[in-house]
Design a protein around this motif. Structure first.
Motif, PDB file in Angstrom:
ATOM      1  N   ASP A   5      -0.668   5.175  -9.734  1.00 24.27           N
ATOM      2  CA  ASP A   5      -1.660   4.107  -9.595  1.00 24.27           C
ATOM      3  C   ASP A   5      -1.333   3.294  -8.344  1.00 24.27           C
ATOM      4  N   TRP A   6      -2.161   3.428  -7.306  1.00 21.40           N
ATOM      5  CA  TRP A   6      -1.887   2.762  -6.043  1.00 21.40           C
ATOM      6  C   TRP A   6      -1.956   1.237  -6.157  1.00 21.40           C
ATOM      7  N   ASP A   7      -2.739   0.720  -7.085  1.00 19.00           N
ATOM      8  CA  ASP A   7      -2.826  -0.732  -7.239  1.00 19.00           C
ATOM      9  C   ASP A   7      -1.497  -1.330  -7.681  1.00 19.00           C
ATOM     10  N   ASN A   8      -0.662  -0.520  -8.327  1.00 13.33           N
ATOM     11  CA  ASN A   8       0.656  -1.008  -8.720  1.00 13.33           C
ATOM     12  C   ASN A   8       1.523  -1.349  -7.509  1.00 13.33           C
ATOM     13  N   LEU A   9       1.240  -0.686  -6.383  1.00  7.48           N
ATOM     14  CA  LEU A   9       1.997  -0.998  -5.158  1.00  7.48           C
ATOM     15  C   LEU A   9       1.710  -2.418  -4.686  1.00  7.48           C
ATOM     16  N   ARG A  10       0.480  -2.849  -4.840  1.00  4.63           N
ATOM     17  CA  ARG A  10       0.124  -4.219  -4.458  1.00  4.63           C
ATOM     18  C   ARG A  10       0.905  -5.223  -5.307  1.00  4.63           C
ATOM     19  N   VAL A  11       1.010  -4.927  -6.597  1.00  7.37           N
ATOM     20  CA  VAL A  11       1.757  -5.803  -7.490  1.00  7.37           C
ATOM     21  C   VAL A  11       3.247  -5.760  -7.143  1.00  7.37           C
ATOM     22  N   ALA A  18       7.900 -12.386  -3.571  1.00 10.00           N
ATOM     23  CA  ALA A  18       8.103 -13.649  -4.293  1.00 10.00           C
ATOM     24  C   ALA A  18       9.455 -13.693  -4.987  1.00 10.00           C
ATOM     25  N   ARG A  19      10.036 -12.492  -5.243  1.00 14.87           N
ATOM     26  CA  ARG A  19      11.301 -12.363  -5.969  1.00 14.87           C
ATOM     27  C   ARG A  19      11.196 -12.936  -7.378  1.00 14.87           C
ATOM     28  N   SER A  20       9.997 -12.929  -7.891  1.00 17.20           N
ATOM     29  CA  SER A  20       9.768 -13.466  -9.228  1.00 17.20           C
ATOM     30  C   SER A  20       8.412 -13.004  -9.725  1.00 17.20           C
ATOM     31  N   ALA A  21       8.372 -12.485 -10.942  1.00 11.54           N
ATOM     32  CA  ALA A  21       7.092 -12.077 -11.521  1.00 11.54           C
ATOM     33  C   ALA A  21       6.193 -13.283 -11.749  1.00 11.54           C
ATOM     34  N   LEU A  22       6.794 -14.407 -12.107  1.00  6.94           N
ATOM     35  CA  LEU A  22       6.003 -15.619 -12.342  1.00  6.94           C
ATOM     36  C   LEU A  22       5.364 -16.103 -11.056  1.00  6.94           C
ATOM     37  N   GLU A  23       6.147 -16.176  -9.980  1.00  3.62           N
ATOM     38  CA  GLU A  23       5.593 -16.622  -8.699  1.00  3.62           C
ATOM     39  C   GLU A  23       4.542 -15.643  -8.193  1.00  3.62           C
ATOM     40  N   ALA A  24       4.794 -14.352  -8.373  1.00  3.65           N
ATOM     41  CA  ALA A  24       3.831 -13.348  -7.937  1.00  3.65           C
ATOM     42  C   ALA A  24       2.524 -13.456  -8.712  1.00  3.65           C
ATOM     43  N   SER A  25       2.598 -13.858  -9.970  1.00  3.55           N
ATOM     44  CA  SER A  25       1.380 -13.994 -10.768  1.00  3.55           C
ATOM     45  C   SER A  25       0.467 -15.060 -10.189  1.00  3.55           C
ATOM     46  N   THR A  27       0.357 -15.924  -6.952  1.00  2.00           N
ATOM     47  CA  THR A  27      -0.149 -15.410  -5.677  1.00  2.00           C
ATOM     48  C   THR A  27      -1.225 -14.359  -5.876  1.00  2.00           C
ATOM     49  N   LEU A  28      -1.011 -13.465  -6.841  1.00  3.74           N
ATOM     50  CA  LEU A  28      -1.910 -12.328  -7.040  1.00  3.74           C
ATOM     51  C   LEU A  28      -3.067 -12.630  -7.976  1.00  3.74           C
ATOM     52  N   GLY A  29      -2.970 -13.735  -8.723  1.00  3.28           N
ATOM     53  CA  GLY A  29      -4.018 -14.044  -9.687  1.00  3.28           C
ATOM     54  C   GLY A  29      -4.005 -13.118 -10.885  1.00  3.28           C
ATOM     55  N   VAL A  30      -2.812 -12.646 -11.253  1.00  2.00           N
ATOM     56  CA  VAL A  30      -2.632 -11.739 -12.391  1.00  2.00           C
ATOM     57  C   VAL A  30      -1.599 -12.356 -13.317  1.00  2.00           C
ATOM     58  N   ASP A  31      -1.805 -12.295 -14.624  1.00  2.00           N
ATOM     59  CA  ASP A  31      -0.853 -12.935 -15.525  1.00  2.00           C
ATOM     60  C   ASP A  31       0.486 -12.185 -15.516  1.00  2.00           C
ATOM     61  N   GLN A  32       1.533 -12.904 -15.886  1.00  2.00           N
ATOM     62  CA  GLN A  32       2.898 -12.387 -15.773  1.00  2.00           C
ATOM     63  C   GLN A  32       3.122 -11.158 -16.644  1.00  2.00           C
ATOM     64  N   SER A  33       2.530 -11.125 -17.828  1.00  2.00           N
ATOM     65  CA  SER A  33       2.724  -9.968 -18.708  1.00  2.00           C
ATOM     66  C   SER A  33       2.121  -8.706 -18.100  1.00  2.00           C
ATOM     67  N   THR A  34       0.989  -8.867 -17.414  1.00  2.00           N
ATOM     68  CA  THR A  34       0.360  -7.713 -16.743  1.00  2.00           C
ATOM     69  C   THR A  34       1.249  -7.211 -15.619  1.00  2.00           C
ATOM     70  N   ILE A  35       1.838  -8.142 -14.869  1.00  2.00           N
ATOM     71  CA  ILE A  35       2.738  -7.748 -13.794  1.00  2.00           C
ATOM     72  C   ILE A  35       3.938  -6.990 -14.344  1.00  2.00           C
TER      73      ILE A  35
END
Length: 307
Positions: A5-11, A18-25, A27-35
């Motif tokens: 899944d190429w979209d996983n590369l974006r995540v 960000a070095r953090s799933a929370l911070e990345a959520s 930035t990306l507009g995606v919830d942390q559990s999805t990340i």
């Protein structure tokens, strides 16, 4: 690799930077559990662990570092495709993330960017005014206005403008002091300054460098906090004219004597600079700052607008 899944590369790229799933959520507009779910799926597809999860965040493994190198090359290639293939169809459409210093971004750029967005309704600008430098190498922004001139050849860099700083205080505070005739008289005043060991660049003008005989009464990493403290009558602060000159409660001190100037630089990664929407904003910012030279240098308190 099964059903990659190429979209996983974006995540993955967002978490790595960000070095953090929370911070990345955020930035990306995606919830942390999805990340977290996507990263587990990517690791399963690749067959390697990409991150070590620690209390400090997500740290790349050796496999993660190798993947990051390839994904960043892919990102650059996709950016070039957007510019070269779509060309005029993408000229004035899309998103721009612009980094800036805290005060310049909030008090000067923001109102002008509102005008830019009105002119170009198909362009969305994300303005990031921060009390630190935006990291363009980590793709935190598409372009940045900074007081540090980059030394790497991978960036397109242009001097944007000079700006001036002056001591400012309220008239009431100054009336309580003795006569102030030259810079040496400033040393006895209550100064509001930066926290020296938290300066993010040598280009920030701290009291320790500019007036070492003076003593700080209040210190802050935020120039806007310093501005608010001076505005409240707590003391005197060395502030950018574009921040303080339009505040009726503040008075410049020794404007004919003090001469502290700095430069703003406009910077973008070379491949981002070639996007038409980035070029449009780049040219607009140059026009705006050229039009406001007197304001930025403290020779006028009136902002000028691009007609």
């Amino acid at each position: 690799m099964n059903q990659f899944d190429w979209d996983n590369l974006r995540v993955f790229l967002g978490v790595a930077r960000a070095r953090s799933a929370l911070e990345a959520s955020h930035t990306l507009g995606v919830d942390q559990s999805t990340i977290s779910r996507r990263m587990k799926r990517l690791e399963a597809d690749i067959g390697s662990k990409l991150f070590d999860r620690t209390s400090q965040g997500h740290r790349l493994t050796s496999a993660g570092h190798r993947l990051l190198e390839h994904v960043e090359k892919l990102e650059s290639t996709l950016t070039a495709v957007e510019s070269d293939v779509f060309g005029d169809n993408m000229a004035l459409t899309g998103e721009i993330r612009l980094g800036a210093t805290e005060a310049f971004g909030s008090y000067f750029l923001a109102p002008h960017l509102a005008h830019f967005c009105t002119r170009h309704p198909s362009i969305t600008v994300d303005l990031l005014p921060m009390p630190r430098s935006v990291n363009l190498s980590k793709r935190e922004a598409d372009a940045s206005v900074t007081i540090d001139r980059p030394t790497t050849d991978s960036f397109v860099t242009s001097k944007l403008t000079r700006y001036r700083l002056l001591p400012y205080a309220t008239a009431d505070y100054l009336r309580q002091q003795g006569p102030i005739r030259d810079v040496s008289d400033l040393a006895s005043l209550r100064w509001i300054d930066y926290v020296d060991d938290l300066l993010f660049t040598d280009q920030q003008v701290s009291l320790r460098k500019w007036l070492p005989s003076a003593r700080s009464f209040l210190r802050s990493t935020s120039v806007i906090a310093q501005f608010q403290a001076a505005r409240s009558g707590l003391g005197i602060a060395l502030l950018p004219c574009f921040l303080a000159s339009r505040e009726p409660g503040l008075v410049p001190v020794l404007p004919d004597v003090v001469d502290v100037t700095r430069d703003f630089w406009l910077v973008a990664p070379a491949e981002r600079r070639e996007l038409a929407r980035i070029k449009a904003l780049w040219d607009y910012l140059r026009r705006v700052t050229e039009l406001n030279q007197d304001f930025l240098m403290g020779q006028s308190a009136e902002i000028q607008w691009v007609p």
